[in-house]
Design an enzyme around this catalytic site. Sequence first.
Site, short mmCIF file in Angstrom:
data_model
loop_
_atom_site.label_atom_id
_atom_site.label_comp_id
_atom_site.label_asym_id
_atom_site.label_seq_id
_atom_site.Cartn_x
_atom_site.Cartn_y
_atom_site.Cartn_z
N GLU A 1 1.28 -1.24 8.22
CA GLU A 1 0.46 -0.12 8.70
C GLU A 1 0.36 0.01 10.22
OE1 GLU A 1 -1.49 2.37 7.04
OE2 GLU A 1 -1.81 3.03 9.08
N GLY B 1 -6.93 21.44 20.64
CA GLY B 1 -7.07 22.88 20.51
C GLY B 1 -7.99 23.46 21.55
N GLY B 2 -8.28 24.72 21.37
CA GLY B 2 -9.07 25.41 22.37
C GLY B 2 -10.57 25.32 22.14
N ASP C 1 0.59 3.79 6.00
CA ASP C 1 0.86 3.44 4.61
C ASP C 1 0.55 4.60 3.67
OD1 ASP C 1 1.80 0.89 4.98
OD2 ASP C 1 -0.14 -0.07 4.76
N GLN D 1 0.77 -1.25 0.00
CA GLN D 1 0.00 0.00 0.00
C GLN D 1 0.81 1.30 0.00
OE1 GLN D 1 -3.41 2.37 2.58
NE2 GLN D 1 -2.94 0.30 3.20
N1 COA Z 1 11.53 -10.43 -9.15
C1 COA Z 1 12.14 -11.24 -8.28
N2 COA Z 1 12.24 -11.00 -6.97
C2 COA Z 1 11.68 -9.87 -6.53
C3 COA Z 1 11.03 -8.96 -7.37
C4 COA Z 1 10.96 -9.29 -8.75
N3 COA Z 1 10.35 -8.50 -9.63
N4 COA Z 1 10.58 -7.93 -6.64
C5 COA Z 1 10.95 -8.18 -5.38
N5 COA Z 1 11.62 -9.36 -5.32
C6 COA Z 1 12.20 -9.98 -4.14
C7 COA Z 1 13.25 -9.11 -3.52
O1 COA Z 1 14.47 -9.24 -4.20
C8 COA Z 1 13.23 -9.63 -2.11
O2 COA Z 1 13.98 -10.83 -2.06
P1 COA Z 1 15.23 -11.06 -1.04
O3 COA Z 1 14.69 -10.86 0.33
O4 COA Z 1 15.66 -12.46 -1.34
O5 COA Z 1 16.27 -10.05 -1.34
C9 COA Z 1 11.77 -9.96 -1.92
O6 COA Z 1 11.20 -10.14 -3.18
C10 COA Z 1 10.91 -8.81 -1.38
O7 COA Z 1 11.16 -8.54 -0.27
P2 COA Z 1 10.36 -7.84 0.92
O8 COA Z 1 10.27 -6.39 0.68
O9 COA Z 1 11.11 -8.30 2.13
O10 COA Z 1 8.87 -8.46 0.89
P3 COA Z 1 8.03 -9.05 2.10
O11 COA Z 1 6.74 -9.45 1.48
O12 COA Z 1 8.75 -10.10 2.83
O13 COA Z 1 7.83 -7.82 3.09
C11 COA Z 1 7.04 -5.62 3.72
C12 COA Z 1 6.81 -6.88 2.88
C13 COA Z 1 6.00 -4.60 3.32
C14 COA Z 1 6.91 -5.97 5.21
C15 COA Z 1 8.47 -5.06 3.45
O14 COA Z 1 8.60 -4.89 2.06
C16 COA Z 1 8.75 -3.75 4.16
O15 COA Z 1 9.01 -3.71 5.34
N6 COA Z 1 8.75 -2.65 3.39
C17 COA Z 1 9.08 -1.33 3.90
C18 COA Z 1 7.98 -0.74 4.73
C19 COA Z 1 6.67 -0.66 4.00
O16 COA Z 1 6.53 -0.07 2.95
N7 COA Z 1 5.66 -1.24 4.63
C20 COA Z 1 4.29 -1.04 4.25
C21 COA Z 1 3.83 -1.88 3.20
S1 COA Z 1 2.17 -1.39 2.84
#
Ligand code: COA
Length: 424
Positions: A138, A246-247, A167, A16
Amino acid sequence: MKALEGVKVLDFTHVQSGPTCTQLLAWFGADVIKVERPGTGDITRGQLCDVPDADSLYFTMLNHNKRSITLDTKNPRGMEVLWEMVKVCDVMVENFAPGVLDRMGLTWAKVHEVNPRMIVASIKGFGAGPYEDCKVYENVAQCAGGAASTTGFRDGVPLVTGAQIGDSGTGLHLALGIVTALYHRTHSGLGQKVDCAMQDGVLNLCRVKLRDQQRLDHGPLKEYSQFGEGVPFGDAVPRAGNDSGGGQPGRILKCKGWETDPNAYIYFITQAPVWEKICDVIGEPTWKTDPNYAKPPARLPRLNEIFGRIEEWTMTKTKFEAMDILNEYDIPCGPILSMKEIAEEKSLRETGTVVEVDHPKRGKYLSVGNPIKLSNSPSEVKRSPLLGEHTDEVLRDVLKLDEARIAAIVESGATGAVTRAAAE
Ligand code: COA
């Protein structure tokens, strides 16, 4: 011409927060190219599904006006294409977990070397510090940013809010950072890094609570109900229910029908300049001059009694009747609108804040359009892309790769099976 026409965005966002940001840029006219993993794409495409075999509303409502390219970045050919995108795009936006971009080799130093004009914008859960490596969603941000500890009732557990301040709020902050960096680039010729931590974004929206934390050092917070109730304050800002800051003390009050309708309520603000009108409307004209009620400081210890009396009046009216009457006297108030009422509200449709969008797989659905209105570049909401819908056209028309190179990329599986089938 759209405000951001000509700006190309490599959209490496998911879920998001990031997509909120790039959707705004797309609404303002940027060419947003979403890079997705072949086969699955953004995980939200398949989350909270309501229509079989169609992208979820979770995805469609956050990815309007974008193009989609599938690219496996764990495939060397996929990374090759990504670097081609880095060369031609103006902005890269990402919200992967900490460390992901570095593991892909997309370090800021390398990106800056390849395309010094590129702006690299990132959302992470936390900035530098003890939690910088954590994954964040979030509600974690709402809790870490001070929203949860200050939301809810004093005698209840901390609450998260329905508004996605972690988010969508951070996506909005990031979008501002990006357009600011784009403006700066018009002078400097150089891109820069834009970072936004979700904890920081939430805290920015909770600014008034950090204000109250410091006021607490100098005495009780007199506009909080607990002051009038004689409940002592602790050393941290308490939850204040529906008290307004606020007030100008405010509360949510029952309206006619509250026994059966969970949203038959109105927010009522006892704004000082209209106090006398309030007294007349609720039938307490003596409160205009009574020293216990006439001035704001005298009213603060009596807010429960005062709002109790106002509620006796609001309970005789529907929220819309009360709204009409109170607005005649300039008394600030607001009906508690349900999502159903908002979805059906004609004026929101007319301003494009609520829009109906058609989608080839799911049919018509409602979405929230661009809440920011530019007089010379109005936003038109276009449906979200199907997974990989624009892979071919991006390789050909944006990256201008020749046929042999495209064939090699497709053959490697870097763009996934769907594109390969399409290419054959
Ligand atoms: N092709 C191949 N691999 C891909 C890819 C693609 N097009 N796009 C992403 N990936 C891989 C990445 O290389 C990564 O792999 P690695 O860990 O082996 O290096 C993985 O997919 C994605 O990682 P990640 O971001 O850790 O995904 P997640 O689903 O485990 O975590 C979140 C999701 C949201 C918790 C995390 O991305 C995060 O903390 N983001 C920052 C904060 C944020 O925006 N949070 C709110 C989300 S609404």
